[in-house]
Scaffold this motif. Structure first.
Motif, PDB file in Angstrom:
ATOM      1  N   ASP A 186       0.827  -1.211   0.000  1.00 41.65           N
ATOM      2  CA  ASP A 186       0.000   0.000   0.000  1.00 41.65           C
ATOM      3  C   ASP A 186       0.860   1.260   0.000  1.00 41.65           C
ATOM      4  N   LEU A 187       2.029   1.179   0.631  1.00 44.50           N
ATOM      5  CA  LEU A 187       2.906   2.351   0.759  1.00 44.50           C
ATOM      6  C   LEU A 187       3.918   2.451  -0.386  1.00 44.50           C
ATOM      7  N   GLY A 188       3.770   1.634  -1.421  1.00 41.88           N
ATOM      8  CA  GLY A 188       4.664   1.748  -2.567  1.00 41.88           C
ATOM      9  C   GLY A 188       5.969   1.008  -2.398  1.00 41.88           C
ATOM     10  N   TYR A 189       5.980  -0.038  -1.596  1.00 43.02           N
ATOM     11  CA  TYR A 189       7.131  -0.923  -1.398  1.00 43.02           C
ATOM     12  C   TYR A 189       8.386  -0.230  -0.852  1.00 43.02           C
ATOM     13  N   PRO A 190       8.261   0.526   0.244  1.00 47.48           N
ATOM     14  CA  PRO A 190       9.490   1.032   0.866  1.00 47.48           C
ATOM     15  C   PRO A 190      10.296  -0.138   1.417  1.00 47.48           C
ATOM     16  N   PRO A 191      11.631  -0.052   1.428  1.00 49.03           N
ATOM     17  CA  PRO A 191      12.424  -1.111   2.056  1.00 49.03           C
ATOM     18  C   PRO A 191      12.179  -1.121   3.553  1.00 49.03           C
ATOM     19  N   LEU A 192      12.154  -2.304   4.160  1.00 49.35           N
ATOM     20  CA  LEU A 192      11.838  -2.380   5.594  1.00 49.35           C
ATOM     21  C   LEU A 192      13.086  -2.184   6.447  1.00 49.35           C
ATOM     22  N   GLY A 193      13.694  -1.018   6.271  1.00 47.35           N
ATOM     23  CA  GLY A 193      14.762  -0.560   7.148  1.00 47.35           C
ATOM     24  C   GLY A 193      14.304   0.726   7.800  1.00 47.35           C
ATOM     25  N   THR A 194      15.001   1.160   8.848  1.00 43.20           N
ATOM     26  CA  THR A 194      14.628   2.385   9.564  1.00 43.20           C
ATOM     27  C   THR A 194      14.615   3.571   8.597  1.00 43.20           C
ATOM     28  N   PRO A 195      13.566   4.416   8.637  1.00 41.74           N
ATOM     29  CA  PRO A 195      12.412   4.423   9.544  1.00 41.74           C
ATOM     30  C   PRO A 195      11.192   3.679   9.000  1.00 41.74           C
ATOM     31  N   PHE A 196      11.320   3.123   7.773  1.00 42.15           N
ATOM     32  CA  PHE A 196      10.139   2.565   7.119  1.00 42.15           C
ATOM     33  C   PHE A 196       9.678   1.260   7.766  1.00 42.15           C
ATOM     34  N   SER A 197      10.613   0.511   8.349  1.00 36.11           N
ATOM     35  CA  SER A 197      10.196  -0.716   9.045  1.00 36.11           C
ATOM     36  C   SER A 197       9.301  -0.376  10.232  1.00 36.11           C
ATOM     37  N   GLN A 198       9.655   0.698  10.959  1.00 35.76           N
ATOM     38  CA  GLN A 198       8.832   1.106  12.094  1.00 35.76           C
ATOM     39  C   GLN A 198       7.454   1.584  11.627  1.00 35.76           C
ATOM     40  N   MET A 199       7.432   2.304  10.513  1.00 35.56           N
ATOM     41  CA  MET A 199       6.140   2.776   9.985  1.00 35.56           C
ATOM     42  C   MET A 199       5.244   1.603   9.607  1.00 35.56           C
ATOM     43  N   GLY A 201       5.526  -1.529  10.459  1.00 33.07           N
ATOM     44  CA  GLY A 201       5.245  -2.369  11.611  1.00 33.07           C
ATOM     45  C   GLY A 201       4.160  -1.784  12.496  1.00 33.07           C
ATOM     46  N   ALA A 202       4.251  -0.474  12.750  1.00 32.62           N
ATOM     47  CA  ALA A 202       3.243   0.176  13.590  1.00 32.62           C
ATOM     48  C   ALA A 202       1.873   0.143  12.920  1.00 32.62           C
ATOM     49  N   GLN A 203       1.842   0.429  11.605  1.00 32.39           N
ATOM     50  CA  GLN A 203       0.560   0.428  10.904  1.00 32.39           C
ATOM     51  C   GLN A 203      -0.031  -0.969  10.840  1.00 32.39           C
ATOM     52  N   ALA A 204       0.815  -1.969  10.567  1.00 27.72           N
ATOM     53  CA  ALA A 204       0.324  -3.350  10.515  1.00 27.72           C
ATOM     54  C   ALA A 204      -0.211  -3.786  11.874  1.00 27.72           C
ATOM     55  N   SER A 205       0.494  -3.394  12.942  1.00 27.95           N
ATOM     56  CA  SER A 205       0.046  -3.739  14.291  1.00 27.95           C
ATOM     57  C   SER A 205      -1.317  -3.136  14.585  1.00 27.95           C
ATOM     58  N   MET A 206      -1.499  -1.865  14.225  1.00 25.52           N
ATOM     59  CA  MET A 206      -2.792  -1.213  14.452  1.00 25.52           C
ATOM     60  C   MET A 206      -3.894  -1.891  13.654  1.00 25.52           C
ATOM     61  N   LYS A 215      -7.962   2.002  10.330  1.00 20.91           N
ATOM     62  CA  LYS A 215      -8.882   2.709  11.232  1.00 20.91           C
ATOM     63  C   LYS A 215      -8.109   3.755  12.016  1.00 20.91           C
ATOM     64  N   ALA A 216      -6.884   3.402  12.405  1.00 26.22           N
ATOM     65  CA  ALA A 216      -5.970   4.343  13.055  1.00 26.22           C
ATOM     66  C   ALA A 216      -4.694   4.391  12.227  1.00 26.22           C
ATOM     67  N   ILE A 217      -4.178   5.596  12.001  1.00 27.44           N
ATOM     68  CA  ILE A 217      -2.989   5.763  11.162  1.00 27.44           C
ATOM     69  C   ILE A 217      -1.967   6.610  11.915  1.00 27.44           C
ATOM     70  N   PRO A 218      -0.758   6.095  12.150  1.00 27.80           N
ATOM     71  CA  PRO A 218       0.266   6.879  12.856  1.00 27.80           C
ATOM     72  C   PRO A 218       0.645   8.131  12.069  1.00 27.80           C
ATOM     73  N   LYS A 219       1.087   9.154  12.787  1.00 30.10           N
ATOM     74  CA  LYS A 219       1.428  10.421  12.125  1.00 30.10           C
ATOM     75  C   LYS A 219       2.580  10.248  11.148  1.00 30.10           C
ATOM     76  N   GLU A 220       3.475   9.274  11.406  1.00 27.94           N
ATOM     77  CA  GLU A 220       4.600   9.057  10.503  1.00 27.94           C
ATOM     78  C   GLU A 220       4.119   8.535   9.152  1.00 27.94           C
ATOM     79  N   VAL A 221       3.100   7.669   9.165  1.00 33.01           N
ATOM     80  CA  VAL A 221       2.546   7.158   7.918  1.00 33.01           C
ATOM     81  C   VAL A 221       1.832   8.286   7.163  1.00 33.01           C
ATOM     82  N   VAL A 222       1.147   9.146   7.897  1.00 34.84           N
ATOM     83  CA  VAL A 222       0.506  10.310   7.279  1.00 34.84           C
ATOM     84  C   VAL A 222       1.557  11.183   6.590  1.00 34.84           C
TER      85      VAL A 222
END
Length: 274
Positions: A186-199, A201-206, A215-222
């Motif tokens: 959905d995010l255009g295939y960013p590599p899962l390294g910092t900071p994109f892994s945290q983004m 991971g947090a969005q998937a967890s939510m 339903k909830a979107i972290p400010k970093e993903v926004v």
């Protein structure tokens, strides 16, 4: 540092072009980082060889052992011309970490790429680090052996250990492995390294814990969808863009250009400071 990943939008040619771009702006080395240990030996060797042929600077290679391929991969990338490989003392090696320094030194001994190092001299360091590791065992990833599914979900070691502790109580780890790749797409295939892994991971967890995607979107993903982390490698989901941006358009300039210069102002404010 080029985050070396795989997706429908990443190719050998795209990594070569990124390496050229980095060297053009002054990079003195190119570092290919497979943060999840998901790149197979053949692809890694082809990419290293292509990058070596394209730029006249040292090429470093970095990978974790999550997928169980990395020791073979290191052998192949060294043969392909890699100048540096990242390793750990054996006390902290393998699993979601790197290959063991001692093993790589031994494997390359007597070859044209002999390191000239003596692995026996690492024995005291390794013995000490074994004791240190035992003291902090509770903080380690629970992964045992190999997880070849990293090729699919691409969750890197550091991200895995954090998410495990967050989701273990809810028995949601398996669902998370399914959701992380979906969020990444959905995010255009960013590599899962910092900071994109945290983004991701947090969005998937939510998404998993709320039972509803986005339903909830972290400010970093926004901020990412708004373009504040630069250009995404591939197209971002139109549905997600609509949910976050509405009629607003993402920025297309260099994000730092939107920040007002502060040096002269701060310099003036500090003029009376002795």
């Amino acid at each position: 540092n080029i985050q070396f990943t795989s997706s429908p939008v990443h190719t050998v040619e795209s990594f070569v072009q990124t390496a050229r771009d980095y060297v053009d702006i002054g990079a003195t080395a190119v570092h290919l980082e497979d943060m999840g240990g998901m790149i197979d030996p053949t692809t890694a060797a082809k990419t290293v060889a292509a990058v070596k042929a394209a730029v006249d600077v040292p090429v470093h290679y970095h990978s974790h052992c999550t997928g169980g391929m990395t020791e073979i991969t290191y052998w192949e990338v060294v043969r392909a011309g890699a100048d540096v490989i990242d390793v750990d003392c054996s006390a902290l090696a393998l699993g979601t970490s790197h290959p063991a320094a001692e093993s790589m030194i031994a494997v390359l001994k007597g070859t044209p790429r002999d390191t000239g190092l003596d692995y026996a001299k690492l024995a005291l360091i390794t013995a000490y680090l074994k004791e240190v590791r035992a003291k902090y065992a509770q903080f380690e990833s629970k992964l045992k052996g190999v997880d070849i599914n990293v090729v699919r979900h691409q969750i890197p070691g550091g991200m895995r250990s954090n998410l495990e502790s967050q989701l273990a109580a809810m028995n949601a780890s398996s669902r998370l492995e399914e959701e992380v790749p979906r969020v990444r797409a959905d995010l255009g295939y960013p590599p899962l390294g910092t900071p994109f892994s945290q983004m991701c991971g947090a969005q998937a967890s939510m998404n998993v814990l709320t039972g509803e995607r986005y339903k909830a979107i972290p400010k970093e993903v926004v901020a990412y969808v708004k373009g504040q982390y630069g250009r995404a490698p591939g197209p971002i989901s139109e549905t997600l863009k609509q949910k976050i941006l509405g009629d607003e358009q993402p920025i297309t300039c260099r994000p730092a250009d939107l920040i007002q210069p502060g040096y002269e102002r701060i310099k003036a404010e500090c003029a009376d400071v002795a």
